[in-house]
Design a protein around this motif. Structure first.
Motif, PDB file in Angstrom:
ATOM      1  N   VAL A   1      -6.174  -1.901   8.008  1.00 13.34           N
ATOM      2  CA  VAL A   1      -6.073  -2.099   6.557  1.00 13.34           C
ATOM      3  C   VAL A   1      -5.876  -3.577   6.246  1.00 13.34           C
ATOM      4  O   VAL A   1      -4.977  -4.220   6.778  1.00 13.34           O
TER       5      VAL A   1
ATOM      6  N   GLU B   1      -7.898  -6.116   2.884  1.00 17.87           N
ATOM      7  CA  GLU B   1      -8.433  -5.900   1.532  1.00 17.87           C
ATOM      8  C   GLU B   1      -9.339  -4.669   1.496  1.00 17.87           C
ATOM      9  O   GLU B   1      -9.544  -4.073   0.449  1.00 17.87           O
ATOM     10  N   ALA B   2      -9.857  -4.317   2.644  1.00 21.33           N
ATOM     11  CA  ALA B   2     -10.642  -3.075   2.776  1.00 21.33           C
ATOM     12  C   ALA B   2      -9.934  -2.179   3.794  1.00 21.33           C
ATOM     13  O   ALA B   2      -9.024  -2.609   4.483  1.00 21.33           O
ATOM     14  N   ILE B   3     -10.379  -0.934   3.860  1.00 16.26           N
ATOM     15  CA  ILE B   3      -9.820  -0.011   4.860  1.00 16.26           C
ATOM     16  C   ILE B   3     -10.949   0.399   5.810  1.00 16.26           C
ATOM     17  O   ILE B   3     -12.013   0.841   5.368  1.00 16.26           O
TER      18      ILE B   3
ATOM     19  N   HIS C   1      -7.824   7.129  -8.137  1.00 20.02           N
ATOM     20  CA  HIS C   1      -8.400   6.137  -7.224  1.00 20.02           C
ATOM     21  C   HIS C   1      -7.753   6.145  -5.849  1.00 20.02           C
ATOM     22  O   HIS C   1      -7.470   5.083  -5.287  1.00 20.02           O
TER      23      HIS C   1
ATOM     24  N   ARG D   1      -2.021  -1.620  -3.841  1.00 19.75           N
ATOM     25  CA  ARG D   1      -3.409  -2.023  -3.584  1.00 19.75           C
ATOM     26  C   ARG D   1      -4.241  -0.812  -3.148  1.00 19.75           C
ATOM     27  O   ARG D   1      -5.215  -0.439  -3.781  1.00 19.75           O
ATOM     28  N   HIS D   2      -3.855  -0.179  -2.069  1.00 17.50           N
ATOM     29  CA  HIS D   2      -4.573   0.995  -1.563  1.00 17.50           C
ATOM     30  C   HIS D   2      -3.656   2.217  -1.636  1.00 17.50           C
ATOM     31  O   HIS D   2      -2.430   2.078  -1.599  1.00 17.50           O
ATOM     32  N   CYS D   3      -4.292   3.384  -1.674  1.00 20.76           N
ATOM     33  CA  CYS D   3      -3.509   4.625  -1.587  1.00 20.76           C
ATOM     34  C   CYS D   3      -4.212   5.560  -0.597  1.00 20.76           C
ATOM     35  O   CYS D   3      -5.413   5.841  -0.738  1.00 20.76           O
ATOM     36  N   VAL D   4      -3.467   6.007   0.396  1.00 15.29           N
ATOM     37  CA  VAL D   4      -4.012   6.919   1.404  1.00 15.29           C
ATOM     38  C   VAL D   4      -3.150   8.181   1.406  1.00 15.29           C
ATOM     39  O   VAL D   4      -1.917   8.094   1.353  1.00 15.29           O
TER      40      VAL D   4
ATOM     41  N   HIS E   1       1.253   5.240   1.016  1.00 15.96           N
ATOM     42  CA  HIS E   1       0.792   6.277   1.954  1.00 15.96           C
ATOM     43  C   HIS E   1       1.568   7.555   1.642  1.00 15.96           C
ATOM     44  O   HIS E   1       2.792   7.580   1.785  1.00 15.96           O
TER      45      HIS E   1
ATOM     46  N   ASP F   1       0.836  -1.204   0.000  1.00 18.04           N
ATOM     47  CA  ASP F   1       0.000   0.000   0.000  1.00 18.04           C
ATOM     48  C   ASP F   1       0.870   1.252   0.000  1.00 18.04           C
ATOM     49  O   ASP F   1       1.980   1.255   0.549  1.00 18.04           O
TER      50      ASP F   1
ATOM     51  N   ASN G   1      -7.957   6.190  -2.033  1.00 22.61           N
ATOM     52  CA  ASN G   1      -9.048   5.670  -1.218  1.00 22.61           C
ATOM     53  C   ASN G   1      -9.475   6.649  -0.121  1.00 22.61           C
ATOM     54  O   ASN G   1     -10.659   6.884   0.086  1.00 22.61           O
TER      55      ASN G   1
END
Lengths: 282, 231
Positions: free
Chosen positions: A271, A273-275, A228, A189-192, A159, A157, A230
Motif C-alpha cells: 500500500v 498511493e495505490a494498492i 468508495h 486515504r484508502h479503505c480495505v 482497515h 488508511d 477500495n
C-alpha cells in the motif's frame, strides 16, 4: 422415482455436512454461539475499552500479509509462511477459520498468534464458531468486529474487519459498519474491508460452503461502493477469485491449510498511493 | 433495464389476453407481510396470471413489489408428462429482480424437473444468476449452476381436495431464488371455496448460514391471497 429423489436428497445433505471436515452437526440447525448480534455487541463494548489498534510506519509504503483459511490443527503451513514474510510485512491478517474449531486446535492457533514476531490480526470464521467456539475465541483473540488504522508519514488508511462467521452480518454489525463508513471514510486515504465468508458463488469448489443471503449481500455491495471502499478480501471458499463490481475489488483467497483443494497461498498487499496485491504460493 | 421490465410486463399482459381468448386463464393475487434482518417490516403485493393453452402446457408469470424497494418479475412455462402414477413437469423460468434501494439488477434463468406422487412432491433444478450493480454491464458477476430444490409433503393426496396443507423445504419460492444452502421452510395451505375460487395462505421461514455455517434466523414472511379462474 421417489426412491431416486430420496437417495439423491440424502447424498446432497451428507455431502453438505462434510463440505469442510470436522463439521459441527448441531450448528447445522441452530447457532451455538449466541448469534452475530451478540458477538457484535460484545465486540463493540470490548473495542470501546481497548481503543483502536494503530500501526505506524516511517515509510510511505507498507505491506500486509493476508491469509485465507488456516484451519490450524497442524500449524506447519502458517509457521512456514510466517518465516518467509517475517522481515517484510507490517502485520499478518488471518481471514477467519483460524482453527478447526476444536479447543485443542484453537489453543495451538492462539499460541501462534501470541508468539509470532510479526503482529497478527484475526478475523472469525465459521469453523471458529463450531462447538460453541465463540466463548473460547473471545478469550483468546478478543473482538470479532473492529477496525484498525495504518499511519504513514503522509496518510492514514482504514482497515475494517467483519464477523461473517454465521453467514450473515446481522443488523447491529451492518449499522455499525454504515456508521463507520459514513462518519470516518472521508478522513482516510484508502479503505480495505476483510470478511471471512465470500460474497459471490461463482464456482463450486466446495459443495455446501454457503454464502450470505442475497439481500444482505446486495445491501453490503451498495454500502461498500457508495463509500468508495477500495478492496474487499475474503476467505472461506478455498478458491482464488478476483472480481470487480462498481469500482470495488472483491478478492477471495486460497486456503493456507493443506486440504489439497488448491495450492496453499497467501497475498502480499503493498500500500502506498495505490494498492497492489500479489498471490504467493507457499 | 427499463426495457427488460417493459418486456416482462408486456408478456404478462399478453398472457392475460391470450387467456381471455382461449378461456383458460387463472389469476393468483396476494399480499406479502413479514420481517427480515435487512428490512424490519416487509409489506407488498403480487399478481400471477396463469394461462393453459393446452392440457399439458402452462405459461405463467408474476410481478411482486414490496416496501424493500424491490420488484420481481418472472415468466415461466411448464410441460406436464405423466408417467404412470407420477406427474412430472419440466419447468423453465426467467426472472428479473430489481433492487432499487441498492441499484442492483439480477437476472436468473432457472430450469427444473418436478415430480408429484400422492402426498409428496419434489423438484430439482439448476439456476444461472447474473448480478449487475449500478448498470455496470462490463463488470457483471455470473453465478452458474446453482442447485435448486424443493421437497414437500401434503396432509392429503394432491388430487381433488377441497383443502390441503403442505410442509416443504426448498431454496426458492415464486419470487426468491436463493443459493443452494439458503433454505426456506414453508407451510402452505389452500382452500377451494368453489370451483372458480380458492384462497391460500403460506408461511416461510428463511435462515442464514445453514450446512457448513452456524444457522441463524434471517427472515419470516407470509403470503395470503386468492386464486380464481377468470374464464
Amino acid at each position: 422415482m421417489y426412491n431416486f429423489l430420496k437417495k439423491g436428497g440424502l447424498i446432497i445433505v451428507a455431502f453438505s455436512f462434510f463440505a469442510c471436515s470436522d463439521g459441527d452437526m448441531l450448528g447445522f440447525f441452530v447457532s451455538q454461539s449466541g448469534g452475530v448480534d451478540n458477538r457484535t455487541e460484545y465486540s463493540l463494548l470490548q473495542n470501546s475499552e481497548t481503543g483502536v489498534q494503530i500501526f505506524t510506519t516511517e515509510s510511505e509504503t507498507y505491506t500486509l500479509c493476508l491469509v485465507g483459511d488456516t484451519h490450524i490443527g497442524n500449524a506447519e503451513n502458517i509457521l512456514k509462511m510466517e518465516q518467509i514474510v517475517r522481515d517484510s510485512v507490517m502485520a499478518i491478517i488471518i481471514l477467519g477459520d483460524i482453527s478447526t474449531g476444536k479447543e485443542s486446535d484453537m489453543l495451538i492457533a492462539a499460541d501462534f498468534v501470541n508468539n509470532s514476531p510479526t503482529p497478527v490480526v484475526t478475523l472469525i470464521g465459521n469453523h471458529d464458531l463450531f462447538f460453541n467456539g465463540w466463548e473460547l475465541f473471545k478469550k483468546l483473540f478478543g473482538s470479532s468486529v473492529f477496525y484498525f488504522e495504518v499511519h504513514t508519514p503522509s496518510a492514514k488508511d482504514l482497515h475494517i474487519c467483519l464477523d461473517s462467521g454465521n453467514g450473515m452480518l446481522g443488523k447491529k454489525q451492518y449499522d455499525w459498519l454504515q456508521n463507520v463508513l459514513k462518519t470516518k471514510r472521508g478522513t482516510y486515504r484508502h479503505c480495505v474491508v476483510y470478511t471471512h465468508v465470500n460474497l459471490f458463488r461463482t464456482n463450486h469448489s466446495q459443495l455446501g460452503s454457503a454464502n450470505m443471503p442475497l439481500e444482505e449481500t446486495y445491501q453490503l455491495m451498495h454500502l461498500l461502493s457508495s463509500n468508495h471502499v477500495n478492496f474487499v478480501f475474503m476467505g472461506h471458499d478455498h478458491y482464488r477469485e478476483e472480481l470487480t463490481q462498481n469500482q470495488v475489488r472483491y478478492i477471495t483467497l486460497d486456503a493456507l491449510s493443506n486440504e489439497k483443494i488448491t495450492q496453499p497461498s497467501y497475498v502480499i498487499l503493498s500500500v502506498n498511493e495505490a494498492i497492489h496485491y500479489q498471490f504467493e504460493d507457499l | 433495464m427499463k426495457c427488460c421490465t417493459h418486456i416482462c410486463v408486456g408478456v404478462l399482459c399478453c398472457l392475460v389476453l391470450a387467456g381471455c381468448s382461449t378461456e383458460k386463464l387463472r389469476i393468483k393475487a396476494g399480499t406479502e407481510l413479514g420481517s427480515s434482518v435487512v428490512t424490519d417490516v416487509i409489506g407488498g403485493g403480487f399478481i400471477m396470471p396463469e394461462w393453459l393453452p393446452a392440457h399439458n402446457v402452462e405459461f405463467s408469470g408474476g410481478v411482486k413489489y414490496t416496501n424493500e424497494r424491490k420488484t420481481n418479475v418472472f415468466l415461466e412455462n411448464s410441460i406436464r408428462m405423466p408417467v404412470e402414477r407420477l406427474k412430472i413437469q419440466v419447468i423453465n423460468k426467467f426472472q428479473y429482480n430489481k433492487y432499487f434501494a441498492w441499484t442492483i439488477d439480477e437476472y436468473l434463468f432457472f430450469s427444473r424437473l418436478q415430480a408429484v406422487i400422492s402426498r409428496f412432491d419434489a423438484a430439482l433444478g439448476l439456476s444461472f444468476r447474473t448480478i449487475v450493480q449500478n448498470k455496470s454491464f462490463q463488470e457483471t458477476i455470473f453465478e452458474p449452476f446453482n442447485v435448486q430444490y424443493d421437497v414437500g409433503v401434503y396432509i392429503f393426496p394432491v388430487e381433488n381436495r377441497v383443502w390441503n396443507v403442505r410442509l416443504g423445504i426448498s431454496n426458492y419460492d415464486m419470487f426468491i431464488t436463493e443459493r443452494m444452502e439458503q433454505f426456506l421452510l414453508s407451510l402452505k395451505s389452500e382452500y377451494h371455496v368453489s370451483e372458480q375460487i380458492g384462497v391460500f395462505a403460506s408461511l416461510f421461514l428463511r435462515s442464514a448460514g445453514n450446512f457448513n455455517l452456524s444457522a441463524s434466523y434471517y427472515s419470516l414472511y407470509s403470503h395470503i391471497g386468492v386464486r380464481c379462474i377468470i374464464f
